[in-house]
Design a protein around this motif. Structure first.
Motif, PDB file in Angstrom:
ATOM      1  N   GLY A  98       0.821  -1.209   0.000  1.00 39.04           N
ATOM      2  CA  GLY A  98       0.000   0.000   0.000  1.00 39.04           C
ATOM      3  C   GLY A  98       0.855   1.259   0.000  1.00 39.04           C
ATOM      4  O   GLY A  98       2.065   1.218   0.273  1.00 39.04           O
ATOM      5  N   ALA A  99       0.194   2.368  -0.317  1.00 40.34           N
ATOM      6  CA  ALA A  99       0.888   3.657  -0.267  1.00 40.34           C
ATOM      7  C   ALA A  99       1.288   3.989   1.161  1.00 40.34           C
ATOM      8  O   ALA A  99       2.253   4.706   1.389  1.00 40.34           O
ATOM      9  CB  ALA A  99      -0.006   4.745  -0.842  1.00 40.34           C
ATOM     10  N   THR A 100       0.557   3.466   2.116  1.00 38.08           N
ATOM     11  CA  THR A 100       0.870   3.740   3.524  1.00 38.08           C
ATOM     12  C   THR A 100       2.305   3.307   3.836  1.00 38.08           C
ATOM     13  O   THR A 100       3.074   4.057   4.441  1.00 38.08           O
ATOM     14  CB  THR A 100      -0.128   3.002   4.441  1.00 38.08           C
ATOM     15  N   ILE A 103       4.816   5.593   1.963  1.00 34.70           N
ATOM     16  CA  ILE A 103       5.043   6.895   2.606  1.00 34.70           C
ATOM     17  C   ILE A 103       6.058   6.726   3.744  1.00 34.70           C
ATOM     18  O   ILE A 103       7.041   7.466   3.850  1.00 34.70           O
ATOM     19  CB  ILE A 103       3.712   7.462   3.156  1.00 34.70           C
ATOM     20  N   TYR A 124      -2.990  14.072   5.350  1.00 35.10           N
ATOM     21  CA  TYR A 124      -3.357  12.683   5.631  1.00 35.10           C
ATOM     22  C   TYR A 124      -2.770  12.272   6.989  1.00 35.10           C
ATOM     23  O   TYR A 124      -1.678  12.701   7.348  1.00 35.10           O
ATOM     24  CB  TYR A 124      -2.829  11.786   4.503  1.00 35.10           C
ATOM     25  N   TYR A 127       1.104  11.142   8.101  1.00 38.63           N
ATOM     26  CA  TYR A 127       2.347  11.887   7.816  1.00 38.63           C
ATOM     27  C   TYR A 127       3.059  12.364   9.091  1.00 38.63           C
ATOM     28  O   TYR A 127       4.246  12.092   9.277  1.00 38.63           O
ATOM     29  CB  TYR A 127       2.073  13.122   6.948  1.00 38.63           C
ATOM     30  N   ASN A 169       1.009  16.147  -1.237  1.00 43.05           N
ATOM     31  CA  ASN A 169      -0.100  15.262  -1.626  1.00 43.05           C
ATOM     32  C   ASN A 169      -0.941  15.969  -2.690  1.00 43.05           C
ATOM     33  O   ASN A 169      -1.651  16.916  -2.401  1.00 43.05           O
ATOM     34  CB  ASN A 169      -0.941  14.948  -0.384  1.00 43.05           C
ATOM     35  N   ASN A 173      -6.004  14.889  -0.431  1.00 37.38           N
ATOM     36  CA  ASN A 173      -7.027  14.438   0.512  1.00 37.38           C
ATOM     37  C   ASN A 173      -6.895  15.313   1.769  1.00 37.38           C
ATOM     38  O   ASN A 173      -5.793  15.407   2.299  1.00 37.38           O
ATOM     39  CB  ASN A 173      -6.772  12.963   0.844  1.00 37.38           C
ATOM     40  N   ASP A 201       2.910  12.029  -2.481  1.00 34.73           N
ATOM     41  CA  ASP A 201       1.799  11.098  -2.324  1.00 34.73           C
ATOM     42  C   ASP A 201       0.793  11.393  -3.433  1.00 34.73           C
ATOM     43  O   ASP A 201       0.052  12.366  -3.360  1.00 34.73           O
ATOM     44  CB  ASP A 201       1.188  11.281  -0.934  1.00 34.73           C
ATOM     45  N   VAL A 203      -1.557   9.130  -4.692  1.00 35.16           N
ATOM     46  CA  VAL A 203      -2.450   7.963  -4.782  1.00 35.16           C
ATOM     47  C   VAL A 203      -3.705   8.254  -5.606  1.00 35.16           C
ATOM     48  O   VAL A 203      -4.277   7.359  -6.205  1.00 35.16           O
ATOM     49  CB  VAL A 203      -2.857   7.414  -3.389  1.00 35.16           C
ATOM     50  N   TYR A 204      -4.114   9.537  -5.665  1.00 36.32           N
ATOM     51  CA  TYR A 204      -5.322   9.880  -6.447  1.00 36.32           C
ATOM     52  C   TYR A 204      -4.960  10.389  -7.838  1.00 36.32           C
ATOM     53  O   TYR A 204      -5.727  11.128  -8.457  1.00 36.32           O
ATOM     54  CB  TYR A 204      -6.162  10.905  -5.672  1.00 36.32           C
ATOM     55  N   SER A 232      -0.936   4.089  -5.755  1.00 32.33           N
ATOM     56  CA  SER A 232      -1.653   3.040  -5.018  1.00 32.33           C
ATOM     57  C   SER A 232      -2.643   2.330  -5.930  1.00 32.33           C
ATOM     58  O   SER A 232      -3.523   2.966  -6.519  1.00 32.33           O
ATOM     59  CB  SER A 232      -2.416   3.652  -3.840  1.00 32.33           C
ATOM     60  N   LYS A 235      -6.482   2.795  -5.070  1.00 29.86           N
ATOM     61  CA  LYS A 235      -7.250   3.920  -5.611  1.00 29.86           C
ATOM     62  C   LYS A 235      -7.417   3.800  -7.122  1.00 29.86           C
ATOM     63  O   LYS A 235      -8.467   4.106  -7.662  1.00 29.86           O
ATOM     64  CB  LYS A 235      -6.536   5.241  -5.291  1.00 29.86           C
ATOM     65  N   THR A 240      -9.232  -1.137  -2.545  1.00 25.86           N
ATOM     66  CA  THR A 240      -8.453  -0.551  -1.442  1.00 25.86           C
ATOM     67  C   THR A 240      -7.916  -1.594  -0.462  1.00 25.86           C
ATOM     68  O   THR A 240      -6.921  -1.352   0.214  1.00 25.86           O
ATOM     69  CB  THR A 240      -9.274   0.498  -0.669  1.00 25.86           C
ATOM     70  N   LYS A 243      -3.967  -3.319  -0.863  1.00 19.91           N
ATOM     71  CA  LYS A 243      -2.755  -2.737  -0.281  1.00 19.91           C
ATOM     72  C   LYS A 243      -1.506  -3.034  -1.122  1.00 19.91           C
ATOM     73  O   LYS A 243      -0.525  -3.610  -0.652  1.00 19.91           O
ATOM     74  CB  LYS A 243      -2.558  -3.249   1.165  1.00 19.91           C
TER      75      LYS A 243
HETATM   76  N1  PMP Z   1      -2.338   8.718   0.989  1.00 14.61           N
HETATM   77  C1  PMP Z   1      -3.545   9.306   0.943  1.00 14.61           C
HETATM   78  C2  PMP Z   1      -3.642  10.768   0.674  1.00 14.61           C
HETATM   79  C3  PMP Z   1      -4.694   8.553   1.147  1.00 14.61           C
HETATM   80  O1  PMP Z   1      -5.891   9.133   1.116  1.00 14.61           O
HETATM   81  C4  PMP Z   1      -4.558   7.177   1.416  1.00 14.61           C
HETATM   82  C5  PMP Z   1      -5.797   6.406   1.751  1.00 14.61           C
HETATM   83  N2  PMP Z   1      -6.159   5.533   1.042  1.00 14.61           N
HETATM   84  C6  PMP Z   1      -3.280   6.604   1.426  1.00 14.61           C
HETATM   85  C7  PMP Z   1      -2.198   7.408   1.234  1.00 14.61           C
HETATM   86  C8  PMP Z   1      -3.059   5.147   1.713  1.00 14.61           C
HETATM   87  O2  PMP Z   1      -3.154   4.372   0.562  1.00 14.61           O
HETATM   88  P1  PMP Z   1      -3.062   2.772   0.643  1.00 14.61           P
HETATM   89  O3  PMP Z   1      -4.421   2.281   0.959  1.00 14.61           O
HETATM   90  O4  PMP Z   1      -2.581   2.344  -0.714  1.00 14.61           O
HETATM   91  O5  PMP Z   1      -2.092   2.424   1.716  1.00 14.61           O
END
Ligand code: PMP
Ligand code: GLN
Length: 398
Positions: A98-100, A103, A124, A127, A169, A173, A201, A203-204, A232, A235, A240, A243
């Motif tokens: 996942g992007a989590t 990051i 988000y 961070y 970002n 978000n 970041d 992801v969108y 990600s 998204k 979702t 991951k």
């Molecule tokens: N960054 C942002 C701005 C998000 O909104 C999210 C939430 N989905 C994530 C990272 C995390 O993405 P992932 O579910 O791929 O870990």
């Protein structure tokens, strides 16, 4: 004897993420969950099928640490197709859980204790905790509604000799802001002036509306070696829970981010990685269709919330729209409002203060996720209208 020595101060003092809190509240009250951002339909059938096939054809052992070859190649090809970036799939891509994770791994790759990291509020919620956990000092710069313009003088003032990186970002978000080329150019200038890096970041990246274009900071002159660009699959393919995230970065940065990944998770599910590679190979119409469908949902939600009496903020991307509830006559803060609509209307949103580190955040915005089936959005709007109609005097009286 009971164990009493203190635990990690940053983590022990951290609250549970608002997304978990609000989803639990939604379950408790059986409400429509427009809080946590996840679609209520599955991603593309061919991507699901590719994952199912890859489960059955023996791809179930540890994949390579930086990701299966097909996915690294697909991420590199997508960088070229969408942004004209030339990327080496062998040295410049790191697939993460996942992007989590991406990051955290990117920040780990950059930061030494005592470094300063510039962050842009609202932000988000992972961070700041990660920056602090790494012993760095967050330097927060705040965007202001309704247009969330970049305060350039304040941003410049946040940079100094100790600045190591900015966390950026876009699409953002919860604001739905798409950073413009001019804003990105200003940020790029600061990064060069102060010799800093950027964790981007994105992801969108494919969820952009109104004819706008997502521009990765990495594509600007001088930025190729300074950016870790994060995507990600969650998204991009409405999956979702899978991951699967990916970092694109110059080999020097990617190499150290890989060391972080090696110590965090080492790898992620190979079958899902393979399916995401199939997804990234889909033709342009898929990506345009995804954005188009979400844009129509954004419109539906914006019009519906405005009709009820909310003061709706513009949003040009992501899954989210935020609205000021004060015109409805609600006098509590955003958490009280989100609780109130969960309990009384059976519709859940997220309080926007969750996206601020400082206590003096605006307390009158709720964020609604519109990545849901139209009938679900219409039902949520109908419930809110019923709850607030007597207050605003605009709807039918009971
Ligand atoms: N960054 C942002 C701005 C998000 O909104 C999210 C939430 N989905 C994530 C990272 C995390 O993405 P992932 O579910 O791929 O870990
Ligand atoms: N990114 C999602 C949101 O903003 C939540 C992700 C999560 O729950 N960790 O709603």
């Amino acid at each position: 004897m009971l164990a009493v020595k203190d635990l990690n101060h940053q983590l022990a003092g951290l609250g549970t993420t608002i997304f978990t809190v609000m989803s639990a509240l939604a379950v408790e009250h059986g409400s429509i969950n427009l809080g946590q951002g996840f679609p209520d339909t599955d991603g593309p059938a061919d991507v699901l099928k590719a994952a199912a096939d890859a489960l059955m054809d023996g791809r179930n052992q540890y994949p390579p640490m930086t990701g299966v070859t097909e996915l690294r190649q697909a991420v590199a090809a997508a960088n070229k197709r969408f942004y004209g970036l030339e990327v080496d799939p062998n040295t410049e891509i790191v697939v993460t859980s996942g992007a989590t994770e991406a990051i955290t791994a990117s920040l780990m790759a950059l930061i030494n204790p005592g470094d300063e990291v510039v962050l842009i509020e609202p932000l988000y919620d992972t961070y700041v905790p990660v920056v602090r956990l790494l012993g760095a000092i967050p330097k927060l710069v705040r965007l202001t509604p309704p247009n969330w313009e970049l305060p350039r003088a304040e941003l410049a003032a946040a940079f100094g000799p100790k600045t190591k990186a900015i966390m950026l970002n876009t699409p953002m978000n919860p604001t739905g802001k798409i950073f413009s080329r001019a804003e990105l150019g200003f940020i790029a200038g600061l990064l060069q002036k102060h010799d800093c890096y950027a964790v981007c970041d994105e992801v969108y990246e494919h969820l952009v509306f109104d004819g706008l274009k997502h521009i990765p900071l990495m594509t600007l002159p001088g930025m190729r070696e300074r950016c870790l660009r994060i995507g990600s699959a969650g998204k991009t393919f409405s999956l979702t829970g899978w991951k699967i995230g990916y970092i694109t970065a110059d080999a020097r940065l990617a190499g150290v981010a890989t060391k972080a990944h090696q110590n965090l998770t080492f790898t992620s599910a190979p079958n899902l990685q393979r399916a995401v590679a199939v997804g990234l190979g889909k033709d342009d119409s898929y990506f345009a269709g995804l954005a188009g469908a979400l844009e129509a949902k954004r419109d539906l939600m914006a019009e519906g919330l405005a009709r009820i009496g909310f003061s709706v903020l513009p949003t040009h991307g992501s899954y989210f729209i935020s609205a000021d509830f004060r015109p409805l006559g609600f006098n509590g803060d955003d958490m009280a409002f989100c609780r109130y609509i969960t309990e009384q209307a059976k519709v859940t949103a997220v309080p926007v203060t969750a996206f601020y580190d400082a206590p003096d955040a605006p307390t009158h915005f709720a964020r609604f996720a519109f990545c849901k089936r139209d009938e679900v959005l219409l039902e949520a709007l109908a419930r809110l209208e019923k709850l607030f109609a007597p207050l605003t005097g605009q709807g039918p009286k009971a």
